[in-house]
Every structure is written in C-alpha cells, then in structure tokens.
Design a protein around this motif. Structure first.
Motif, PDB file in Angstrom:
ATOM      1  N   GLU A 201       0.719  -1.111   0.014  1.00 27.07           N
ATOM      2  CA  GLU A 201      -0.040  -0.026   0.003  1.00 27.07           C
ATOM      3  C   GLU A 201       0.851   1.310  -0.018  1.00 27.07           C
ATOM      4  O   GLU A 201       0.486   2.285  -0.649  1.00 27.07           O
ATOM      5  CB  GLU A 201      -0.861  -0.020   1.250  1.00 27.07           C
ATOM      6  CG  GLU A 201      -2.037  -1.078   1.114  1.00 27.07           C
ATOM      7  CD  GLU A 201      -2.783  -1.115   2.409  1.00 27.07           C
ATOM      8  OE1 GLU A 201      -3.876  -1.568   2.178  1.00 27.07           O
ATOM      9  OE2 GLU A 201      -2.249  -0.761   3.464  1.00 27.07           O
ATOM     10  N   ALA A 202       2.032   1.316   0.856  1.00 26.59           N
ATOM     11  CA  ALA A 202       2.780   2.431   0.838  1.00 26.59           C
ATOM     12  C   ALA A 202       3.323   2.696  -0.520  1.00 26.59           C
ATOM     13  O   ALA A 202       3.739   3.768  -0.969  1.00 26.59           O
ATOM     14  CB  ALA A 202       3.773   2.226   1.923  1.00 26.59           C
ATOM     15  N   ALA A 203       3.856   1.570  -1.124  1.00 24.98           N
ATOM     16  CA  ALA A 203       4.558   1.532  -2.465  1.00 24.98           C
ATOM     17  C   ALA A 203       3.603   2.216  -3.619  1.00 24.98           C
ATOM     18  O   ALA A 203       4.002   2.955  -4.280  1.00 24.98           O
ATOM     19  CB  ALA A 203       5.232   0.031  -3.085  1.00 24.98           C
ATOM     20  N   ARG A 204       2.246   1.700  -3.467  1.00 20.06           N
ATOM     21  CA  ARG A 204       1.303   2.369  -4.453  1.00 20.06           C
ATOM     22  C   ARG A 204       0.896   3.658  -4.144  1.00 20.06           C
ATOM     23  O   ARG A 204       0.780   4.566  -5.061  1.00 20.06           O
ATOM     24  CB  ARG A 204       0.111   1.472  -4.372  1.00 20.06           C
ATOM     25  CG  ARG A 204       0.464  -0.079  -5.054  1.00 20.06           C
ATOM     26  CD  ARG A 204      -1.036  -0.652  -5.198  1.00 20.06           C
ATOM     27  NE  ARG A 204      -0.854  -2.052  -5.670  1.00 20.06           N
ATOM     28  CZ  ARG A 204      -0.773  -3.093  -4.742  1.00 20.06           C
ATOM     29  NH1 ARG A 204      -0.889  -3.077  -3.537  1.00 20.06           N
ATOM     30  NH2 ARG A 204      -0.742  -4.236  -5.308  1.00 20.06           N
ATOM     31  N   PHE A 205       1.069   3.993  -3.006  1.00 19.34           N
ATOM     32  CA  PHE A 205       0.687   5.324  -2.423  1.00 19.34           C
ATOM     33  C   PHE A 205       1.702   6.496  -3.219  1.00 19.34           C
ATOM     34  O   PHE A 205       1.478   7.485  -3.567  1.00 19.34           O
ATOM     35  CB  PHE A 205       0.811   5.474  -1.042  1.00 19.34           C
ATOM     36  CG  PHE A 205       0.374   6.860  -0.414  1.00 19.34           C
ATOM     37  CD1 PHE A 205      -0.819   7.507  -0.302  1.00 19.34           C
ATOM     38  CD2 PHE A 205       1.534   7.339   0.094  1.00 19.34           C
ATOM     39  CE1 PHE A 205      -1.139   8.597   0.407  1.00 19.34           C
ATOM     40  CE2 PHE A 205       1.128   8.938   0.580  1.00 19.34           C
ATOM     41  CZ  PHE A 205       0.093   9.295   0.810  1.00 19.34           C
TER      42      PHE A 205
END
Length: 227
Positions: free
Chosen positions: A67-71
């Motif tokens: 999720e952090a990578a996509r964000f």
C-alpha cells in the motif's frame, strides 16, 4: 508529493514526521499494520513505539508495504538491513514499478554485539542486492551514513557544513534525489559517487561510523569532505 516510507523504526518515524511537517502526503509501510499499532514497546532506551509516535503525527498514514509503495510518488527504504529485501518483496514489483527509491538501509549484523559487522561488503552491497532483485526500481543509495536526526536536519551539527553521498545507476534519479535532499532537509554538499557499485563504499563507512559513535558517545556527527 506523496511519499511512501518503508519502516516504522526511529529512521522511518523521523523522516515521516519531517516530511509530513513540510506538507507532503506520507504513508509508512509495514508488514502488519494492525500488529504495528498494537505494539507497545520499541527496542532501545530512547526509542518510541510507532503507536505512541503516531499519536502526535496523525496525518501520517500507515499501511502495508504494498500500500505504501502504491501510495508514494517516491519510495524511501528506511528498514533495517535484514528487513530491506523482505520489505521490497512484500511490496512487490508491480507496486514498486520504476519509481525512484532512496535506499537508507545498512547491512549491519549485531548478532555478536557492538560494534556490528557487515553482512555484505567489498564485492557487493545491500543496495546492489535490492537493485538486482527489483531491476525496474530506480534505486539511489543515500542518507545511510548519518543518524536519523541529521538526515532531516543537517544544520543541527556544524551549521550543516558536512557532506552527504549518493550512488545509483540512473543519472536522472540521482539528480532528482540531490534536489530533494536540499529541498526537503537542507543538504548543501551532496557528492555523486557514480553508479551503484559505489554503494559498497558508502555502506562500508558504517564500521568507522559505529566506532566513532562509541568513541564520541553520541551519534550527532557526520563526515565532511574538504576540497
């Protein structure tokens, strides 16, 4: 910008707080967000659990590594050396894509106490291990050679008159990171050492860094290249 940060320890907390204070959107990535928020303690006498830290930094989001990578428009790897590759694997190649990643991790092994040894050195580096595993990521090694408080505020020692390094295979990514180091944190003297094989040298600063820490009794110091 939107910035994804891997790691909930002191480095991740310090970077997340500083970047959020400048108005950036920040999401910190961890393996298990629920477990992270339930954890009461943190290693080290001066460390703060993420749960307690987050009470004063509610604007910072918490998610999985993926999720952090996509964000993030950009990713910062602020994990421990042993946790770096698992964190990237947890994020996955699709989420990481070809984003710029600032790699702050160090291959430190504390299994025999202090000072630590390096798990990889001389003919390889942790940065190269990560780059080989995720070849699309535009990885730039930087900020790993100083303590967290100085990463975000170099002026706290010597008025900021000291040196930071970058190394990476993507020239444009390195130029962008050099700009961010100045814009985000105030780094004025940043030296581009060349391609990612030069991360070996940056990571091998840690044996002398840890010994200086022991001799000085404080991590509030950094290297200065005098020309």
């Amino acid at each position: 910008m939107k910035i994804g940060i891997f790691g909930t320890g002191i480095v991740g907390q310090t970077l997340a707080g500083a970047l959020a204070a400048k108005g950036h959107g920040v999401m910190v990535g961890t393996r298990d967000p629920q477990a992270t928020m339930q954890r009461e303690g943190a290693s080290g006498p001066t460390r703060t659990s993420f749960r307690d830290w987050h009470k004063d930094h509610a604007a910072v989001k918490l998610g999985t590594f993926a999720e952090a990578a996509r964000f993030g428009d950009v990713i910062i790897n602020a994990t421990s050396g042993s946790g770096a590759l698992p964190a990237l694997e947890g994020a996955g190649a699709d989420a990481l894509g070809d984003k710029i990643m600032l790699d702050l991790s160090n291959p430190l092994d504390f299994s025999k106490g202090f000072p630590p040894t390096l798990t990889v050195c001389n003919t390889d580096s942790l940065a190269e291990v990560l780059q080989r595993a995720f070849p699309r990521v535009r990885l730039v090694k930087t900020l790993n050679s100083t303590t967290a408080a100085l990463m975000v505020n170099p002026a706290a020692v010597g008025g900021g008159d000291h040196t930071m390094f970058v190394a990476g295979n993507d020239t444009e990514a390195k130029a962008q990171v050099k700009g961010w180091l100045g814009e985000w944190f105030g780094w004025r003297d940043v030296i581009d050492l060349g391609d990612l094989t030069n991360a070996r040298g940056i990571e091998m600063l840690l044996p002398i860094w840890t010994r200086l820490y022991g001799a000085l009794g404080s991590p509030m110091f950094n290297f200065k290249i005098v020309r």
